[in-house]
Design a protein around this motif. Structure first.
Motif, PDB file in Angstrom:
ATOM      1  N   VAL A 153      33.302  39.144  31.233  1.00 49.31           N
ATOM      2  CA  VAL A 153      34.518  39.333  32.018  1.00 49.31           C
ATOM      3  C   VAL A 153      34.254  38.824  33.430  1.00 49.31           C
ATOM      4  CG1 VAL A 153      36.147  41.004  32.971  1.00 49.31           C
ATOM      5  CG2 VAL A 153      35.285  41.293  30.639  1.00 49.31           C
ATOM      6  N   VAL A 154      35.044  37.834  33.848  1.00 47.49           N
ATOM      7  CA  VAL A 154      34.903  37.253  35.176  1.00 47.49           C
ATOM      8  C   VAL A 154      35.612  38.115  36.220  1.00 47.49           C
ATOM      9  CG1 VAL A 154      35.431  35.215  36.595  1.00 47.49           C
ATOM     10  CG2 VAL A 154      34.622  34.934  34.250  1.00 47.49           C
ATOM     11  N   LEU A 155      36.819  38.573  35.884  1.00 45.36           N
ATOM     12  CA  LEU A 155      37.574  39.420  36.809  1.00 45.36           C
ATOM     13  C   LEU A 155      38.558  40.261  36.006  1.00 45.36           C
ATOM     14  CD1 LEU A 155      38.068  40.007  39.866  1.00 45.36           C
ATOM     15  CD2 LEU A 155      40.002  38.423  39.727  1.00 45.36           C
ATOM     16  N   GLY A 156      38.546  41.561  36.266  1.00 46.71           N
ATOM     17  CA  GLY A 156      39.508  42.473  35.662  1.00 46.71           C
ATOM     18  C   GLY A 156      40.287  43.188  36.751  1.00 46.71           C
ATOM     19  N   GLY A 157      41.130  44.116  36.324  1.00 44.77           N
ATOM     20  CA  GLY A 157      41.864  44.923  37.290  1.00 44.77           C
ATOM     21  C   GLY A 157      43.103  44.275  37.868  1.00 44.77           C
ATOM     22  N   ILE A 158      43.535  43.146  37.312  1.00 48.02           N
ATOM     23  CA  ILE A 158      44.811  42.568  37.744  1.00 48.02           C
ATOM     24  C   ILE A 158      45.915  43.465  37.180  1.00 48.02           C
ATOM     25  CG2 ILE A 158      46.295  40.532  37.645  1.00 48.02           C
ATOM     26  CD1 ILE A 158      43.691  38.899  37.146  1.00 48.02           C
ATOM     27  N   PRO A 159      46.838  43.949  38.007  1.00 43.31           N
ATOM     28  CA  PRO A 159      47.747  45.008  37.550  1.00 43.31           C
ATOM     29  C   PRO A 159      48.717  44.545  36.466  1.00 43.31           C
ATOM     30  CG  PRO A 159      48.351  44.260  39.748  1.00 43.31           C
ATOM     31  CD  PRO A 159      47.040  43.628  39.431  1.00 43.31           C
TER      32      PRO A 159
END
Length: 410
Positions: free
Chosen positions: A174-180
């Motif tokens: 996972v490169v980036l999570g938490g995008i709403p």
């Protein structure tokens, strides 16, 4: 009060910044109105003129009338809501399908499944398996999709390695999570590999939450910029010195980013869905505020670019005016074979069911808009990407009988 960057923003290139004077605003607004209202012609330029007091009309590029005849071929069929298509080595195409959450490889007209991600992907409304990015040199693939983490929905970006035959994914990270994400509305999420650095740019939607676009510690309603392998914030990001999520932010104040494209001069441009008015094409300025602020609640009657907000808002390079055409993916056209369309921005339209070619000068001012008749009548169009030979790859978005098209100048 407008947030102040902790470091001085550094642009992607030395290309001149876009003009923000009334001339650019009026040109964009009027050209959008022309785009929405005039009848379709084979390749007729729509002059970007202005009747604003004191403004100098921008001449139309009359050479646009000499646009090449276009050939459209179907290279994949029987798809359902294909969201993106990217070229991989050996003539392969990689295609994502939003609701099926399926990655496919297409070669010589034959489709096979690269990965069924339906157990990992959360599908709801406009959110599912969305944008792709492919680095053919390292056989690395990135995908943006809806997901569930600890019982909460989000949008995330994941990276995989692909085997030499393009039959199997491995080394998932996972490169980036938490995008709403909320109901799945305004899932956005368009990926772009920066040609000039190790950056991965991620355009996001606001998840239909009014406070997200201007909240620098929300990843919604932004263009984010991270290291393509590690997911770390790029050190020259405008808020890189911050400890919160704002360190990932490249630009903010967006509604629902659907397209990202990098021009030959290194500048990055976004394509954005409007509300009931004002789809936008924007030239991105590091740290720039693009003016979407639908509060209190989620008030979609406010302007897409609200210049009454504190600080400076970046004017759109092009705006549809009213009504919208639901602009989506985009790619810069390159190659002498395109004739007068060489150097234009090709933009797909969902509601408008067409591909629109927009010419901007070196300062980001709109000069003309061309709508080839050959690229109408194909239904809703979602993505436009470039093949390595300069052809355009286009996905339709009409349901269970969708296609990937290859557009070539004859």
């Amino acid at each position: 009060m407008r947030p102040t960057p902790r470091t001085t923003p550094r642009p992607l290139s030395t290309a001149p910044a876009p003009r923000r004077a009334a001339l650019a605003v009026s040109l964009a607004a009027l050209a959008g109105s022309l785009l929405a209202g005039l009848p379709t012609s084979a390749a007729q330029p729509e002059p970007a003129t202005s009747a604003a007091p004191g403004a100098t009309a921008a001449p139309a590029d009359r050479s646009a009338a000499q646009a090449p005849v276009l050939r459209v071929r179907t290279v994949a069929r029987r798809l359902a809501h294909p969201w993106d298509v990217q070229q991989a080595p050996g003539g392969r195409l990689v295609v994502s399908e939003r609701d099926r959450a399926r990655l496919s490889v297409v070669r010589k007209g034959k489709r096979r499944t690269l990965a069924d991600l339906s157990r990992s992907v959360w599908v709801s409304g406009e959110t599912g398996l969305l944008s792709l990015a492919v680095d053919p040199g390292s056989r690395t693939l990135w995908a943006c999709y809806g997901a569930t983490r600890r019982g909460r929905h989000e949008v995330r970006v994941t990276r995989w390695r692909v085997d030499p035959a393009w039959r199997r994914l491995s080394h998932r990270a996972v490169v980036l999570g938490g995008i709403p994400a909320t109901s799945g509305r305004h899932g956005g999420c368009r990926l772009l590999l920066d040609r000039d650095s190790d950056a991965l740019l991620i355009g996001t939607g606001d998840a239909a939450v009014g406070t997200h676009p201007r909240d620098l510690d929300s990843l919604g309603g932004k263009v984010l910029r991270v290291h393509r392998r590690t997911g770390a914030a790029m050190p020259d990001n405008p808020f890189a010195g911050a400890s919160g999520k704002r360190r990932f932010v490249w630009t903010y104040g967006h509604r629902n980013v659907q397209g990202l494209a990098q021009r030959a001069d290194g500048s990055v441009w976004s394509v954005e869905h409007g509300s009931y008015r004002d789809d936008e094409v924007n030239r991105l300025v590091p740290g720039g505020d693009y003016g979407w602020n639908p509060v209190p609640g989620y008030d979609e009657s406010v302007p897409m670019t609200d210049h009454s907000l504190p600080g400076e808002q970046q004017a759109a390079a092009w705006s549809s005016g009213r009504p919208t055409i639901a602009t989506s993916g985009a790619a810069w056209v390159s190659g002498a074979q395109w004739g007068s369309l060489d150097g234009t921005l090709a933009v797909a339209a969902l509601k408008g069911s067409r591909v629109v070619f927009m010419r901007f000068d070196r300062d980001g001012v709109l000069r003309d808009v061309v709508r080839p008749r050959r690229l109408t009548g194909l239904g809703r169009l979602r993505s436009v990407t470039s093949a390595r030979n300069g052809d355009l790859l286009v996905t339709t978005d009409n349901g269970a009988r969708d296609r990937v098209l290859r557009v070539s100048p004859r």
